[in-house]
Motif scaffolding. Structure first.
Motif, mmCIF file in Angstrom:
data_model
loop_
_atom_site.group_PDB
_atom_site.id
_atom_site.type_symbol
_atom_site.label_atom_id
_atom_site.label_comp_id
_atom_site.label_asym_id
_atom_site.label_seq_id
_atom_site.Cartn_x
_atom_site.Cartn_y
_atom_site.Cartn_z
ATOM 1 N N GLU A 194 0.847 -1.196 0.000
ATOM 2 C CA GLU A 194 0.000 0.000 0.000
ATOM 3 C C GLU A 194 0.878 1.239 0.000
ATOM 4 O OE1 GLU A 194 -2.848 0.321 3.111
ATOM 5 O OE2 GLU A 194 -3.517 -1.745 2.887
ATOM 6 N N VAL A 215 0.467 5.677 -0.270
ATOM 7 C CA VAL A 215 -0.481 6.786 -0.214
ATOM 8 C C VAL A 215 -0.057 7.836 -1.242
ATOM 9 C CG1 VAL A 215 -1.469 8.592 1.242
ATOM 10 C CG2 VAL A 215 -0.944 6.347 2.216
ATOM 11 N N THR A 264 -5.256 5.706 -1.410
ATOM 12 C CA THR A 264 -4.404 4.566 -1.104
ATOM 13 C C THR A 264 -4.398 3.659 -2.324
ATOM 14 O OG1 THR A 264 -4.982 4.706 1.225
ATOM 15 C CG2 THR A 264 -3.988 2.651 0.479
ATOM 16 N N LYS A 269 -7.544 1.410 -3.433
ATOM 17 C CA LYS A 269 -8.126 0.670 -2.322
ATOM 18 C C LYS A 269 -9.575 1.120 -2.166
ATOM 19 C CE LYS A 269 -6.867 -0.699 2.319
ATOM 20 N NZ LYS A 269 -5.950 -0.442 3.415
#
Length: 156
Positions: free
Chosen positions: A109, A111, A121, A142
């Motif tokens: 992940e 950002v 994300t 996400k």
């Protein structure tokens, strides 16, 4: 003496050709270079190797990928499936840990933020590639749940 040297030179030139004809004997059994086929299908674990890189290596791989993509296109572009828009993103926080994904893959992940400051994300799905390499095979936003919290990638 001259004639002897000429005869020896001609004989030397003819010998490699005669030797080559002897090596191409058609009476010998020819061997197949085809791979053998097994009577059973390989298991899923054998079909795809495990990713053995450290967390820092995987994070560095994703960061390098984003930097190269940004230098080629001017920004990291990602399609937002909900709105159908193409987002121009800048990495804000690099991935630090990876989660296990299906079929021996890893999910990282990171950002990102867009030009107005909204944060997204992004999930990078990584799998083993041939000869010990790794490959990003899927990049997705996400999904957010109705309560406003984002879904976490599933861990095995």
């Amino acid at each position: 003496m001259r004639k002897l040297i000429i005869v020896c030179a001609l004989a030397a030139l003819a010998c490699p050709q005669a030797r080559a004809l002897q090596d191409d004997d058609l009476a010998e059994v020819s061997l197949s270079t085809d791979t053998t086929k097994a009577d059973y299908a390989p298991e899923d674990e054998e079909a795809q190797g495990y990713i053995q890189e450290s967390e820092e290596d995987l994070s560095g791989f994703v960061q390098d990928y984003v930097k190269k993509d940004t230098s080629l296109k001017g920004a990291f572009l990602l399609d937002a499936p909900a709105s159908g828009k193409i987002l121009k993103l800048v990495m804000e926080t690099a991935p630090k840990k990876s989660a296990d994904g299906p079929n021996n893959t890893k999910v990282l992940e990171a950002v990102f933020k867009d030009s107005v400051g909204k944060k997204y994300t992004v999930l990078f799905h990584i799998q083993s590639a041939g000869f010990g390499g790794i490959d990003i095979f899927r990049i997705a936003l996400k999904k957010e749940t109705k309560s406003g919290q984002k879904d976490k990638p599933k861990k095995k």
